[in-house]
Design a protein around this motif. Structure first.
Motif, short mmCIF file in Angstrom:
data_model
loop_
_atom_site.label_atom_id
_atom_site.label_comp_id
_atom_site.label_asym_id
_atom_site.label_seq_id
_atom_site.Cartn_x
_atom_site.Cartn_y
_atom_site.Cartn_z
N ALA A 79 0.87 -1.12 -0.05
CA ALA A 79 0.01 -0.03 -0.03
C ALA A 79 0.78 1.08 -0.05
CB ALA A 79 -1.01 0.06 1.18
N ARG A 80 0.24 2.33 -0.26
CA ARG A 80 0.86 3.71 -0.40
C ARG A 80 0.26 4.54 0.50
NH1 ARG A 80 0.21 8.68 -2.95
NH2 ARG A 80 -1.91 8.18 -3.07
N THR A 81 1.07 5.33 1.39
CA THR A 81 0.69 6.28 1.85
C THR A 81 1.28 7.84 1.78
OG1 THR A 81 0.35 7.29 4.60
CG2 THR A 81 2.38 6.08 4.06
N TYR A 82 0.85 8.83 2.35
CA TYR A 82 1.50 10.07 2.08
C TYR A 82 1.58 10.88 3.28
CZ TYR A 82 -3.43 11.63 1.62
OH TYR A 82 -4.80 11.60 1.91
N ILE A 83 2.16 12.03 3.23
CA ILE A 83 2.27 12.80 4.56
C ILE A 83 1.08 13.93 4.32
CG2 ILE A 83 3.38 14.93 5.58
CD1 ILE A 83 6.03 13.66 4.98
N ALA A 84 0.35 13.99 5.14
CA ALA A 84 -1.20 14.58 5.39
C ALA A 84 -1.00 15.63 6.22
CB ALA A 84 -2.18 13.67 5.53
N ILE A 180 -8.25 14.30 7.60
CA ILE A 180 -7.22 14.60 6.55
C ILE A 180 -7.70 15.91 5.79
CG2 ILE A 180 -5.90 13.97 4.51
CD1 ILE A 180 -5.88 10.97 5.39
N ALA A 181 -7.00 17.13 5.94
CA ALA A 181 -7.42 18.09 5.00
C ALA A 181 -6.86 18.05 3.47
CB ALA A 181 -6.80 19.24 5.66
N GLY A 182 -5.87 17.31 3.50
CA GLY A 182 -5.22 16.96 2.33
C GLY A 182 -3.52 16.65 2.19
#
Length: 232
Positions: A79-84, A180-182
């Motif tokens: 899976a992929r995640t990102y800094i939010a 999560i705002a984005g």
């Protein structure tokens, strides 16, 4: 029945724990997860600690594969995640659409929660470099709330102790009341792909491969999505 030890990035604890638990119940196996930051897990591996399954960032898996530490052909992206940007659910999100807007949001904030870089998590290490690139490192130092992990970052935001937080999307999704705002605006965003592989030292490689298959099965996609990840 096999007894499997799994070293796994902590941000994946909700989805991996649920899917691993179902795999254990269905197959009569015992699955013992060691959830920690990537930095802590790397230190354990360097010290000689071993596991049957490793779920780490893709660069770490590639490094282990090159060193012969994995069963050939076993690595699979999970899976992929990102800094939010983490906010309290129901509150107006800050404007983070552009680098300048994000910079102003940082400067205007009373306090911003983030993981302590000393802990060694991917977001913890990366966020300070963003502050440097934006030219706000000194301004942010006194108003950065340094937490031990991303879950605590989300909790500080929900409690109102921080205006918003910066952590991995998977961590935000596991905190009740957080949203999560984005992602960070380009070019400051960072994505992390987590990959699972069978350790070359595993005494139960077939069961270990079975666990990885369960984590990456089509039926697991909804669990990863709900936990704030993009399944691969």
């Amino acid at each position: 029945m096999a007894k499997l030890k799994v070293m796994c990035a902590r941000s994946m604890h909700v989805a991996a724990g649920m899917l691993g638990g179902a795999f254990a119940r269905d197959g009569g196996h015992e699955v013992d997860f060691d959830f920690a930051t990537v930095g802590v897990l790397q230190a354990k591996l360097d010290a000689g600690e071993r596991a049957d399954v490793l779920i780490l960032s893709r660069p770490m898996i590639d490094k282990l594969e090159a060193a012969g530490g994995l069963v050939a052909g076993s690595p699979r992206d999970v899976a992929r995640t990102y800094i939010a940007v983490c906010i309290r659910a129901g509150t107006p999100p800050p404007d983070i659409a552009t680098p300048e807007a994000f910079k102003q949001a940082l400067l205007s904030a009373r306090a911003v929660a983030m993981s302590d870089p000393a802990v060694g998590g991917s977001a913890a290490v990366y966020v300070p470099t963003v502050f440097e690139r934006l030219g706000v490192a000194e301004t942010m130092r006194p108003k950065s709330l340094l937490e031990k992990n991303g879950v605590e970052v989300g909790r500080r935001v929900v409690e109102g102790k921080a205006d918003f937080g910066l952590t991995l999307s998977g961590e935000v999704a596991s905190v009740e009341g957080a949203a999560i705002a984005g992602p960070l605006p380009p070019p400051y965003g960072q994505e992390t792909v987590y990959c699972a592989a069978v350790s070359a030292s595993s005494a139960a490689p077939a069961a270990a491969a079975g666990l990885i298959a369960a984590l990456t099965a089509p039926g697991a996609r909804a669990t990863w999505t709900k936990a704030g990840f993009e399944p691969r």
